[in-house]
Structure formats: C-alpha cells, structure tokens
Scaffold this active site. Structure first.
Site, PDB file in Angstrom:
ATOM      1  N   CYS E  34      35.012   8.747 -11.663  1.00  0.00           N
ATOM      2  CA  CYS E  34      34.301   9.552 -10.656  1.00  0.00           C
ATOM      3  C   CYS E  34      33.709  10.814 -11.276  1.00  0.00           C
ATOM      4  O   CYS E  34      32.927  11.515 -10.622  1.00  0.00           O
ATOM      5  CB  CYS E  34      35.238   9.943  -9.509  1.00  0.00           C
ATOM      6  SG  CYS E  34      35.812   8.517  -8.588  1.00  0.00           S
ATOM      7  N   HIS E  40      27.618   8.920  -8.733  1.00  0.00           N
ATOM      8  CA  HIS E  40      27.623   7.580  -8.143  1.00  0.00           C
ATOM      9  C   HIS E  40      27.554   7.810  -6.629  1.00  0.00           C
ATOM     10  O   HIS E  40      27.264   8.921  -6.200  1.00  0.00           O
ATOM     11  CB  HIS E  40      28.894   6.831  -8.563  1.00  0.00           C
ATOM     12  CG  HIS E  40      30.134   7.510  -8.113  1.00  0.00           C
ATOM     13  ND1 HIS E  40      30.653   8.620  -8.760  1.00  0.00           N
ATOM     14  CD2 HIS E  40      30.932   7.302  -7.043  1.00  0.00           C
ATOM     15  CE1 HIS E  40      31.726   9.038  -8.120  1.00  0.00           C
ATOM     16  NE2 HIS E  40      31.912   8.257  -7.067  1.00  0.00           N
ATOM     17  N   HIS E  81      21.969  10.431   3.063  1.00  0.00           N
ATOM     18  CA  HIS E  81      20.962  10.238   2.015  1.00  0.00           C
ATOM     19  C   HIS E  81      20.745  11.515   1.191  1.00  0.00           C
ATOM     20  O   HIS E  81      19.620  11.850   0.828  1.00  0.00           O
ATOM     21  CB  HIS E  81      19.638   9.721   2.606  1.00  0.00           C
ATOM     22  CG  HIS E  81      19.695   8.229   2.835  1.00  0.00           C
ATOM     23  ND1 HIS E  81      20.419   7.672   3.857  1.00  0.00           N
ATOM     24  CD2 HIS E  81      19.160   7.189   2.137  1.00  0.00           C
ATOM     25  CE1 HIS E  81      20.314   6.353   3.794  1.00  0.00           C
ATOM     26  NE2 HIS E  81      19.563   6.026   2.771  1.00  0.00           N
TER      27      HIS E  81
END
Lengths: 134, 134, 134, 134, 134, 134
Positions: E34, E40, E81
């Site tokens: 992570c 990601h 988003h």
C-alpha cells in the site's frame, strides 16, 4: 480487438401471473402463489452486455453515457416502479420474467447501434435468472 | 422465442481428494490440503440453466415445480448433507467438483425433457466454479 | 478516536452434529440431516472485528500483518480443511457453529493485545450466521 | 469429458482515463469524471476460466497451483497495487478496463498450456464488467 | 417507535499509504504494497445508518431525498473519483480507510439533523471494512 | 455462554407508498415514484437474529426447525407474495419497510420464547435496509 461490456441496472416492479387462456385451477397449478389475486413484486437486475470493437483512440467498446441514456429511456422509464400488468406491453402477454426479458431485448436491439452485439439477462430473485441471446 | 431460465440450488457436502492411482507424494502434490486424511467440506451452489421455447399461453420456458422436483430427486436427495467419498457414484472416481459436475449434468440430462437444452455450473467456494456445456 | 476494523477469512471444514448425550431419535429430532452418519461440510466465513484507538502516526487501528498472522495461527491452521469431529477441541463438545465460534473467540481473545476489543462472526451458509460479543 | 474451471482473483489499482489523441473537451465528454487529473481507483475482480479434458486419474481440468502461479506472475505482480498509467503496458494505450482485459488475456494465453481454452472476465465495479473471448 | 435506516453508497478513489513521520523501512513494514510510490485504488462502499422515530404520518425514519442530498454533498462530491492524497482533508493525515471513515462521520454528523443517530461503515475491499460509532 | 444466531429468509411483495393524511403534492414530495398509482414491489430479505445461552448438550442457541416454523407462520405466510396495501396490518399504516419491520418484530417477539433476545433487519433493495432493536 473485440470485447464485451456488461452493465447492471436495477428496477423494482410488481406483477401477477395469471392468464385468461387457462382455467383457475390451471392458473393455480402453473403459477402457484404467483397467481395470488393482488400481485406481488421483485427487485429485478437487468444486465445488458454489448459487444464490439475496442475504439483505438478511446480504448472503449461504447460510450457509457450513451448506453445509460438508452437503457434509461427504453427500460427504466417504462418499467421501474410500475405494476407490469397495467402496461400496454403486457396487455396480451403474461408479465413473466421471460416475457419482460423479450420485451427489454427487443427495445434495446431497436435502439442500439446495429454494429454492437447484445445480450440481456434479467435476475428476478436471488434464485432465478433469465437470459436471451438474439 | 427461445430463452434460458437459470435457477440456483444449494447443497452442503464433504469430500476428500485422494486417489490410489497416485503415490502419497503425488496425492499431496496434486491435491495439497484437500488430501487431508479426514476430509473437509463445502457449501456448493448448483446453477441449472435450461433453454427452450417460451410457451405462448403461460409465458414460461418450463414448469418450475417440475424443474425443482427433478433437481430435488436427482441432485439434492443423493448429494446434500453427504460425504461424497462414501457414495457409489464416486467409488471409482475422485469426488472433485469437476466429477461432481459431470455426474449432476448426466443425471439432469437423463431426467429433463429432451427438447430443453441444459447447462450446469457448480460453485465450490467464493473463488472456484466449474461449468459443463453438453 | 476509536474505530473498528473488520476482516474476513474463509475456511472449509466438515462436521457431523451428533451427541452421545441424546438418543438416536433425539439426535435426529434436534439435528435432522446434519446428523447423517458420514458428515457433510461448509465454507465458513470468519469475520474478525477489532476495535481500538486509531494510531495518530499510522492512521490504523492495528497492524494488518500482525492480525493476519494471529488468525492464521489460531484459526486457519487448526480448522481449515479439517474434519472438526476429529479434533481435540471438539472431543467433548458437538462441533456446531455456535461451539466453533466460542472456540475461535477464545483463541483470538487470548492471542490479541488486550487493549483491542474483539467481536467474532461466523457464517456457516448463505442463510445462517453466528455472533459472539465477549 | 471436457469441463471449465473458473477462478477469481482480486487486485486493486488506480488509473486515469485521458488521451492526448483527443482535446480536453473531448476527453471530458468521453470519460467524464474518470478524466479527473489525479486519477482514482478500483478493486478489480479477474475471473480466469480455463477449459480442458478432465484428467481421468486426478479428476481435474488443470493443476490449481500451476494456474495460481501463472496468474500471480502474469497478472497480480505486474498490476496489483499499481497506478496503471505509470506502467509500460499503458504507455501508448489508455488504461480502460477493456485495454487491461486485452493485456491480461494476452499474457495468460501466452503463459498457459495451449491445449487449455481460456476466457477472461474483469469486473471493474459492482455495475461494470468486461469479457474477452479469444 | 424507533428504527434504523441503512443506505449504501459507492465511490471510487485512489490513495497511497505513506507518512513522513516514519522512515522508508518503517513505511514499508507498516503499509507493505500500500506504500507503492504511485498509489493504487479501491471501490469503497459507504454505509450510512441513521436512527430515529418513525414519523406517524409518513411511516419513515427520514426523508430519503434529504439524506441522499446530504451524502452527495458531504461525501460523494468531495471524495468520489479523486486521489485522496491530493485533498486538503488528508494533508496532515494518512488517507487510511480509518481516517476516511472519521472524516466522513464528522461531515455527516455536522450536516444531519441532531435528533438522528448516526453510524457509518466503510468497506474498502471484499475482505476489509471499518466502523465508527460516535 | 451466550451467542447469537442469525437466519435469513426471503419474501416478495408489492406495495404503494401513499397516505390520505397528506395532499397529492405532499405524497409526491415524500414518496416520489414509490407513490405511483398502481404500486411496485421488492424482494425483501428478513434477517432474524436470536440470542441466548448455548445449550450444553446440543451446542445450539435454539432449535432451527422451531425458529423456521415460527418465521413461516408469523412472517412468510402472511406477507410473502402479497400486496401489502391490501392486508389488515396496513389498513391504517403506510406499508413502508419501517412499518413492515415493526410489524414483523412485534409478531416474532410475541411468538418466540421470552428468554431469547431478538433483533430483526429487513433489506428492501441492495441499497436500503432497516433495523429494529427492541
């Protein structure tokens, strides 16, 4: 390069399965509790799968806003939050999920660009689903 | 007008993957912890998909009570809440989900009306599923 | 600032529900087909929920690698791909999911740092789940 | 006896949908909020379905450890917990899920034994999925 | 008569877990992959549960359009988003799901009518979820 | 040793949200398309969670056949495959899921042994659920 894009939509509707073509006893035998006089309802999932060439510039099979607009107009507006038995589409057909599927497929096929292939699947409950392949 | 009706059934069973055709080391290599001596188990989901003409009067591909009775008799009664390794069907075959699938397909194909097409899918875990297309 | 982190693990095991404390007829009445002589099995989902202060530097309730290691050692290694009836933990207790839950909770409570609160949930099938709150 | 084995894998990645082949206004029209300048991300589910003869001795379509190793090497290591836009594979292609699917299928096809058939499906969100059939 | 209404919302975002408060080796140990440099992403599910008296006239705990508007404004518009690391809310906090949860709860608590109780749950992946109880 | 057993049941029903206590414009504002004149429907999931001592002999919180019989009689028979608006229980209450939940909880509380604690949750759609804690 051809790929298929699947997109899920949800609609809630009610129906009663019963046909004047059969006697009461036959209706009961064929439809069971789905023939209860006042109807019942479901959350339907409509899965629309369109296939086509991946556009080399955008990397997409089709425009999502266009697809969503088409499904909204052809499927969600006429059928969501409706009693299917009261609609013109089911005046002469029992609103089984098979017949709902055929109607949805016909409407989408007519509305989508002809170079896109189409496959529709409708889930009626967690146990039952239906597919049509043109 | 042809459509496909899919219906999901659940069964819980145990099995051990191990075959006398292989050495202990080979069994271990092929089956890993699935070869543990006392077995283990799964909740299997059996998805039965039948295809056929939509009946013009009833609007249905097949009679659900008939299909449920057939799956009960041919699949749930023999396999649900059983240890697959103790059953005659797996005396000479390892009870992998592939072999369970083949057996289920064979039993349903034999029992269903021949004009219905059939496709069976078995989910073994949330990660693994198996399909057979006749 | 306190929060709860839940993490899902899966294990597959077999069991038979049957106790010498009851007659055959009573076993049948209480456990039904779960008392079938050769056992059956399930995919269990074990949901472990730990609560604690969010560490101001890392922004996390607990170290995930530490939690995973703990669950691996205390739950997955002893119970995954096993026949629960053959294990010492269930020599004197029927391996119902209630008793499996209690055993898992006891093992995790013992192994986790005491400042973390703990809540365990075990799903046995898509229809049945069990919870323990210490 | 041929059967299909499906296996699900998960990966988390980020991407931004934007192409220099289009103007800013066109990028906005085609990709909407997916063109936001700093990107966003998804939990992708990659479903790999391989078909082949069931081995008469093992009762399996393919070795699971071999399949998992192949998917790890070809899919999870290069793409999991990555920003797709920074990878060589997407230097000249927009990292849409269609293009990710094509890349995954190409890598797996190259790596799997040629007698196995292959079908790949990628779920991007609970609403969107993509399929490729070689 | 008090009841709780839960409603699920979805958002897709990217993040990188990394803090200047720790050395590179510590970041690696705490966050693993992570901490990959380019980030990601995830599909987050935000479950908002509000409790209150059932209105005797409408039979509802709260107005759904009002709740949806509130969640849109306070949660979806700022976070959907987006790359969480680029937002002001996470300038001084690592954008772990714990910290995202705290931020969401704080925003909703401030915006909802005070007589409604509130409980928020965020799912980060199919394996991980987080809860806050005020 | 106390534990909680949760069990999921499904029912399909139709309803229309509309009350004579409000004007047409108010009904429209409060219920939106749920006030459409001919109704619509849902697949409801009813999750019944009972808590109690684990019986030392059987290892179970309660008898499953007894619980299933109780839910069948008190919930599934009166409400499954019905139009809620036509039932006596909703003559003077709008059949919102809040009111359905209250009715289900009241019926089960009356029917279950008093030493069992009870918690009911009803899912109306994949996005909406409701809970009552006595």
């Amino acid at each position: 390069m051809k790929a298929y894009l699947g997109r899920r939509y949800r609609l809630s509707a009610s129906h009663r399965l019963h046909t004047p073509a059969l006697s009461e006893a036959e209706n009961q035998a064929v439809y069971g509790k789905c023939a209860n006089p006042h109807g019942h309802g479901h959350n339907y999932t409509v899965e629309v799968m369109v296939g086509g060439e991946i556009d080399a510039a955008t990397g997409m099979v089709c425009d999502l806003a266009e697809l969503d607009g088409c499904v909204s107009r052809e499927v969600l507006e006429p059928f969501d939050h409706q009693n299917l038995n009261t609609l013109g589409e089911f005046r002469n057909r029992v609103p089984t999920t098979e017949n709902l599927l055929i109607e949805i497929e016909w409407r989408l096929r007519r509305a989508l660009r002809p170079e896109l292939s189409l496959r529709v699947r409708v889930e009626e409950t967690a146990k039952n689903f239906f597919e049509y392949r043109g």
